[in-house]
Design a protein around this motif. Sequence first.
Motif, PDB file in Angstrom:
ATOM      1  N   GLY A 123      22.128 -16.589 -14.420  1.00 28.12           N
ATOM      2  CA  GLY A 123      23.423 -16.144 -14.931  1.00 28.12           C
ATOM      3  C   GLY A 123      24.329 -15.694 -13.813  1.00 28.12           C
ATOM      4  O   GLY A 123      24.168 -16.095 -12.646  1.00 28.12           O
ATOM      5  N   ASN A 124      25.284 -14.847 -14.168  1.00 28.62           N
ATOM      6  CA  ASN A 124      26.239 -14.347 -13.185  1.00 28.62           C
ATOM      7  C   ASN A 124      25.678 -13.144 -12.433  1.00 28.62           C
ATOM      8  O   ASN A 124      24.839 -12.392 -12.942  1.00 28.62           O
ATOM      9  CB  ASN A 124      27.550 -13.956 -13.878  1.00 28.62           C
ATOM     10  CG  ASN A 124      28.257 -15.154 -14.481  1.00 28.62           C
ATOM     11  OD1 ASN A 124      28.223 -16.259 -13.929  1.00 28.62           O
ATOM     12  ND2 ASN A 124      28.915 -14.933 -15.627  1.00 28.62           N
ATOM     13  N   ALA A 125      26.168 -12.983 -11.205  1.00 25.02           N
ATOM     14  CA  ALA A 125      25.732 -11.844 -10.391  1.00 25.02           C
ATOM     15  C   ALA A 125      26.319 -10.548 -10.934  1.00 25.02           C
ATOM     16  O   ALA A 125      27.325 -10.555 -11.662  1.00 25.02           O
ATOM     17  CB  ALA A 125      26.160 -12.054  -8.944  1.00 25.02           C
ATOM     18  N   THR A 126      25.718  -9.444 -10.594  1.00 29.48           N
ATOM     19  CA  THR A 126      26.226  -8.133 -11.015  1.00 29.48           C
ATOM     20  C   THR A 126      27.521  -7.815 -10.283  1.00 29.48           C
ATOM     21  O   THR A 126      27.903  -8.491  -9.311  1.00 29.48           O
ATOM     22  CB  THR A 126      25.181  -7.049 -10.699  1.00 29.48           C
ATOM     23  OG1 THR A 126      24.956  -7.020  -9.287  1.00 29.48           O
ATOM     24  CG2 THR A 126      23.872  -7.327 -11.415  1.00 29.48           C
ATOM     25  N   ALA A 127      28.183  -6.776 -10.733  1.00 32.13           N
ATOM     26  CA  ALA A 127      29.477  -6.389 -10.150  1.00 32.13           C
ATOM     27  C   ALA A 127      29.358  -6.064  -8.667  1.00 32.13           C
ATOM     28  O   ALA A 127      30.330  -6.191  -7.904  1.00 32.13           O
ATOM     29  CB  ALA A 127      30.041  -5.188 -10.914  1.00 32.13           C
ATOM     30  N   THR A 128      28.183  -5.659  -8.246  1.00 33.24           N
ATOM     31  CA  THR A 128      27.991  -5.307  -6.831  1.00 33.24           C
ATOM     32  C   THR A 128      28.209  -6.515  -5.931  1.00 33.24           C
ATOM     33  O   THR A 128      28.722  -6.391  -4.806  1.00 33.24           O
ATOM     34  CB  THR A 128      26.578  -4.730  -6.615  1.00 33.24           C
ATOM     35  OG1 THR A 128      26.386  -3.616  -7.483  1.00 33.24           O
ATOM     36  CG2 THR A 128      26.369  -4.307  -5.177  1.00 33.24           C
ATOM     37  N   TYR A 129      27.844  -7.706  -6.421  1.00 33.20           N
ATOM     38  CA  TYR A 129      27.923  -8.913  -5.594  1.00 33.20           C
ATOM     39  C   TYR A 129      28.912  -9.957  -6.117  1.00 33.20           C
ATOM     40  O   TYR A 129      29.265 -10.889  -5.388  1.00 33.20           O
ATOM     41  CB  TYR A 129      26.531  -9.558  -5.496  1.00 33.20           C
ATOM     42  CG  TYR A 129      25.511  -8.681  -4.801  1.00 33.20           C
ATOM     43  CD1 TYR A 129      25.499  -8.582  -3.418  1.00 33.20           C
ATOM     44  CD2 TYR A 129      24.579  -7.950  -5.524  1.00 33.20           C
ATOM     45  CE1 TYR A 129      24.572  -7.781  -2.771  1.00 33.20           C
ATOM     46  CE2 TYR A 129      23.643  -7.152  -4.888  1.00 33.20           C
ATOM     47  CZ  TYR A 129      23.642  -7.066  -3.513  1.00 33.20           C
ATOM     48  OH  TYR A 129      22.726  -6.263  -2.870  1.00 33.20           O
ATOM     49  N   ASP A 130      29.358  -9.867  -7.332  1.00 34.08           N
ATOM     50  CA  ASP A 130      30.222 -10.891  -7.927  1.00 34.08           C
ATOM     51  C   ASP A 130      31.516 -11.058  -7.129  1.00 34.08           C
ATOM     52  O   ASP A 130      32.248 -10.098  -6.888  1.00 34.08           O
ATOM     53  CB  ASP A 130      30.537 -10.509  -9.379  1.00 34.08           C
ATOM     54  CG  ASP A 130      31.193 -11.646 -10.129  1.00 34.08           C
ATOM     55  OD1 ASP A 130      30.968 -12.831  -9.756  1.00 34.08           O
ATOM     56  OD2 ASP A 130      31.929 -11.375 -11.097  1.00 34.08           O
ATOM     57  N   LYS A 131      31.763 -12.281  -6.700  1.00 34.29           N
ATOM     58  CA  LYS A 131      32.940 -12.650  -5.900  1.00 34.29           C
ATOM     59  C   LYS A 131      32.991 -11.926  -4.549  1.00 34.29           C
ATOM     60  O   LYS A 131      34.046 -11.875  -3.903  1.00 34.29           O
ATOM     61  CB  LYS A 131      34.247 -12.333  -6.651  1.00 34.29           C
ATOM     62  CG  LYS A 131      34.310 -12.817  -8.084  1.00 34.29           C
ATOM     63  CD  LYS A 131      34.204 -14.310  -8.194  1.00 34.29           C
ATOM     64  CE  LYS A 131      34.462 -14.764  -9.638  1.00 34.29           C
ATOM     65  NZ  LYS A 131      33.527 -14.203 -10.626  1.00 34.29           N
ATOM     66  N   LYS A 132      31.874 -11.388  -4.107  1.00 36.11           N
ATOM     67  CA  LYS A 132      31.844 -10.631  -2.851  1.00 36.11           C
ATOM     68  C   LYS A 132      30.895 -11.227  -1.814  1.00 36.11           C
ATOM     69  O   LYS A 132      30.745 -10.668  -0.727  1.00 36.11           O
ATOM     70  CB  LYS A 132      31.435  -9.178  -3.116  1.00 36.11           C
ATOM     71  CG  LYS A 132      32.409  -8.429  -4.022  1.00 36.11           C
ATOM     72  CD  LYS A 132      31.900  -7.042  -4.344  1.00 36.11           C
ATOM     73  CE  LYS A 132      32.852  -6.328  -5.315  1.00 36.11           C
ATOM     74  NZ  LYS A 132      32.333  -4.978  -5.695  1.00 36.11           N
ATOM     75  N   VAL A 133      30.241 -12.332  -2.128  1.00 33.85           N
ATOM     76  CA  VAL A 133      29.308 -12.962  -1.191  1.00 33.85           C
ATOM     77  C   VAL A 133      30.017 -14.161  -0.581  1.00 33.85           C
ATOM     78  O   VAL A 133      30.219 -15.197  -1.231  1.00 33.85           O
ATOM     79  CB  VAL A 133      28.008 -13.401  -1.898  1.00 33.85           C
ATOM     80  CG1 VAL A 133      27.071 -14.052  -0.898  1.00 33.85           C
ATOM     81  CG2 VAL A 133      27.342 -12.219  -2.578  1.00 33.85           C
ATOM     82  N   THR A 134      30.424 -14.046   0.663  1.00 33.73           N
ATOM     83  CA  THR A 134      31.200 -15.111   1.309  1.00 33.73           C
ATOM     84  C   THR A 134      30.323 -16.181   1.956  1.00 33.73           C
ATOM     85  O   THR A 134      30.804 -17.287   2.226  1.00 33.73           O
ATOM     86  CB  THR A 134      32.109 -14.510   2.385  1.00 33.73           C
ATOM     87  OG1 THR A 134      31.313 -13.799   3.340  1.00 33.73           O
ATOM     88  CG2 THR A 134      33.117 -13.546   1.756  1.00 33.73           C
ATOM     89  N   GLY A 135      29.073 -15.852   2.207  1.00 33.44           N
ATOM     90  CA  GLY A 135      28.183 -16.817   2.849  1.00 33.44           C
ATOM     91  C   GLY A 135      27.548 -17.761   1.857  1.00 33.44           C
ATOM     92  O   GLY A 135      27.967 -17.871   0.697  1.00 33.44           O
ATOM     93  N   ALA A 136      26.512 -18.465   2.313  1.00 33.56           N
ATOM     94  CA  ALA A 136      25.822 -19.414   1.434  1.00 33.56           C
ATOM     95  C   ALA A 136      25.096 -18.704   0.305  1.00 33.56           C
ATOM     96  O   ALA A 136      24.962 -19.240  -0.801  1.00 33.56           O
ATOM     97  CB  ALA A 136      24.833 -20.246   2.240  1.00 33.56           C
ATOM     98  N   GLY A 137      24.626 -17.499   0.570  1.00 34.09           N
ATOM     99  CA  GLY A 137      23.923 -16.764  -0.465  1.00 34.09           C
ATOM    100  C   GLY A 137      23.181 -15.576   0.098  1.00 34.09           C
ATOM    101  O   GLY A 137      23.127 -15.362   1.321  1.00 34.09           O
ATOM    102  N   ILE A 138      22.614 -14.794  -0.787  1.00 35.88           N
ATOM    103  CA  ILE A 138      21.822 -13.617  -0.411  1.00 35.88           C
ATOM    104  C   ILE A 138      20.471 -13.722  -1.096  1.00 35.88           C
ATOM    105  O   ILE A 138      20.382 -13.997  -2.294  1.00 35.88           O
ATOM    106  CB  ILE A 138      22.530 -12.303  -0.822  1.00 35.88           C
ATOM    107  CG1 ILE A 138      23.830 -12.122  -0.031  1.00 35.88           C
ATOM    108  CG2 ILE A 138      21.606 -11.113  -0.597  1.00 35.88           C
ATOM    109  CD1 ILE A 138      24.617 -10.880  -0.438  1.00 35.88           C
ATOM    110  N   LEU A 139      19.423 -13.490  -0.327  1.00 32.60           N
ATOM    111  CA  LEU A 139      18.065 -13.405  -0.866  1.00 32.60           C
ATOM    112  C   LEU A 139      17.717 -11.928  -0.948  1.00 32.60           C
ATOM    113  O   LEU A 139      17.668 -11.246   0.077  1.00 32.60           O
ATOM    114  CB  LEU A 139      17.076 -14.149   0.031  1.00 32.60           C
ATOM    115  CG  LEU A 139      17.422 -15.608   0.363  1.00 32.60           C
ATOM    116  CD1 LEU A 139      16.331 -16.224   1.227  1.00 32.60           C
ATOM    117  CD2 LEU A 139      17.651 -16.414  -0.900  1.00 32.60           C
ATOM    118  N   LEU A 140      17.501 -11.441  -2.139  1.00 30.21           N
ATOM    119  CA  LEU A 140      17.313 -10.007  -2.359  1.00 30.21           C
ATOM    120  C   LEU A 140      15.967  -9.751  -3.026  1.00 30.21           C
ATOM    121  O   LEU A 140      15.602 -10.411  -4.008  1.00 30.21           O
ATOM    122  CB  LEU A 140      18.439  -9.474  -3.241  1.00 30.21           C
ATOM    123  CG  LEU A 140      18.466  -7.980  -3.543  1.00 30.21           C
ATOM    124  CD1 LEU A 140      18.675  -7.166  -2.272  1.00 30.21           C
ATOM    125  CD2 LEU A 140      19.566  -7.667  -4.555  1.00 30.21           C
ATOM    126  N   GLY A 141      15.218  -8.785  -2.482  1.00 31.22           N
ATOM    127  CA  GLY A 141      13.915  -8.466  -3.055  1.00 31.22           C
ATOM    128  C   GLY A 141      13.395  -7.138  -2.571  1.00 31.22           C
ATOM    129  O   GLY A 141      14.083  -6.413  -1.830  1.00 31.22           O
TER     130      GLY A 141
END
Length: 211
Positions: A123-141
């Motif tokens: 689904g969509n990213a949370t407000a913390t990351y939505d429309k705020k990730v300028t790179g290819a992506g973030i791997l979070l764990g």
Amino acid sequence: MGGQYRITGDKYPRMRRRRGRRRLVFLVVASVTALGLVGWGTLQLIDVFTGKGDKATAAGTKGDCTSKAGPSAKATTTSTAAGTLPKPGQITVNVLNATPRSGLAKQTADELKKRGFRIGDVGNATATYDKKVTGAGILLGAKGAAQAALPVLGTQLSGAEVKTDGRAQADRVDLIIGTAFKSLAKKEDADKALATLSGPQPAASASPKSC
């Protein structure tokens, strides 16, 4: 014989060596020999306890050089197994879209599923990351995933940023798709990267000692 001193009778006195002198000489020689043996034995014991004997042996060995054709002259290469990494089927990936493009999360999740990963939330990213990730992506764990699940997932997306959070479950991670995302890495390239990551890594070779 004539003269004032005359020997009479048919018995003459014998000139004998004194036994006392011979015994004294023997005792002196025996004493010197015994003292020499005791001194030599003492020196040997001192060498044993102080380690001088070992140093002498080591010095003699050090002087012997092995031929370049021998095995000691070759640099040996050993393999050390990399840390035990989870397989894609042991990792659950939440695919979250932080871009304005719709359908990107599902498309990426379907491809990861084909490559053996388990899929969690899509689904969509949370407000913390939505429309705020300028790179290819973030791997979070979780912190425990930094040397396990996250590197494995990272073989599928080059240029992704790796972050950790306070979650406890190390085998469930997030792939947050950023604005610069175009596609996952080609399967062939991802498979090679995963094989390299999971395979044994060569250790530093030992150089031969110079003489």
